[in-house]
Write a protein that holds these residues in place. Structure first.
Motif, short mmCIF file in Angstrom:
data_model
loop_
_atom_site.label_atom_id
_atom_site.label_comp_id
_atom_site.label_asym_id
_atom_site.label_seq_id
_atom_site.Cartn_x
_atom_site.Cartn_y
_atom_site.Cartn_z
N GLN A 135 0.85 -1.18 0.00
CA GLN A 135 0.00 0.00 0.00
C GLN A 135 0.88 1.23 0.00
O GLN A 135 1.73 1.41 0.86
CB GLN A 135 -0.93 0.02 1.22
CG GLN A 135 -1.86 1.20 1.19
CD GLN A 135 -2.92 1.12 2.26
OE1 GLN A 135 -2.99 0.16 3.02
NE2 GLN A 135 -3.76 2.13 2.32
N ALA A 136 0.68 2.07 -1.01
CA ALA A 136 1.39 3.34 -1.12
C ALA A 136 0.34 4.43 -1.18
O ALA A 136 -0.37 4.57 -2.18
CB ALA A 136 2.26 3.35 -2.36
N ASP A 137 0.19 5.15 -0.10
CA ASP A 137 -0.83 6.18 0.03
C ASP A 137 -2.20 5.53 -0.12
O ASP A 137 -2.54 4.65 0.65
CB ASP A 137 -0.58 7.30 -0.97
CG ASP A 137 -1.28 8.60 -0.56
OD1 ASP A 137 -1.60 8.74 0.64
OD2 ASP A 137 -1.51 9.44 -1.44
N ASP A 138 -2.97 5.91 -1.12
CA ASP A 138 -4.30 5.33 -1.32
C ASP A 138 -4.29 4.18 -2.32
O ASP A 138 -5.34 3.64 -2.63
CB ASP A 138 -5.28 6.40 -1.82
CG ASP A 138 -5.56 7.44 -0.74
OD1 ASP A 138 -5.40 7.12 0.45
OD2 ASP A 138 -5.95 8.57 -1.10
N HIS A 139 -3.14 3.82 -2.84
CA HIS A 139 -3.05 2.80 -3.87
C HIS A 139 -2.54 1.48 -3.28
O HIS A 139 -1.65 1.47 -2.45
CB HIS A 139 -2.09 3.24 -4.99
CG HIS A 139 -2.49 4.54 -5.61
ND1 HIS A 139 -3.63 4.70 -6.34
CD2 HIS A 139 -1.89 5.75 -5.60
CE1 HIS A 139 -3.72 5.94 -6.76
NE2 HIS A 139 -2.67 6.61 -6.32
N ILE A 140 -3.13 0.40 -3.76
CA ILE A 140 -2.65 -0.92 -3.37
C ILE A 140 -2.08 -1.59 -4.62
O ILE A 140 -2.77 -1.71 -5.63
CB ILE A 140 -3.77 -1.78 -2.77
CG1 ILE A 140 -4.26 -1.15 -1.48
CG2 ILE A 140 -3.28 -3.20 -2.53
CD1 ILE A 140 -5.41 -1.88 -0.83
#
Length: 98
Positions: free
Chosen positions: A67-72
């Protein structure tokens, strides 16, 4: 009154409660075991491999989610050919067919 409930709870009540919880636990365990057995038999029938062999093949495959910020982001190796063949066999077998 505090503690009054504990004075009214006798050994028979406690045994009854323990038995009830134990019975529920046993029934839940048996349900899970029988479901696992049915799925195992279905996989064996669909793939022509023992469940032990199927698990060995499937265990080698791994994925990871980052998970990077709001992205998976999902990272995965391509499926090995033998696992792909087994999954295709399972997918094409109708449920309940042995």
């Amino acid at each position: 009154m505090p503690g009054e409930h504990s004075r009214r709870t006798g050994p028979a009540t406690i045994r009854s409660a323990v038995y009830h919880r134990t019975r529920d636990s046993i029934e839940a365990h048996l349900t899970i075991v029988l479901a696992a057995l049915a799925v195992s038999r279905w996989i064996e029938a669909a793939t022509g491999r023992s469940i032990r062999r199927f698990v060995r093949i499937a265990r080698r495959y791994r994925t990871i989610q980052i998970q990077a910020d709001d992205h998976i982001i999902t990272a995965a190796d391509p499926l090995p050919e033998d696992l792909r063949d087994a999954i295709d066999a399972i997918s094409s077998t109708p449920r309940g067919a042995h």
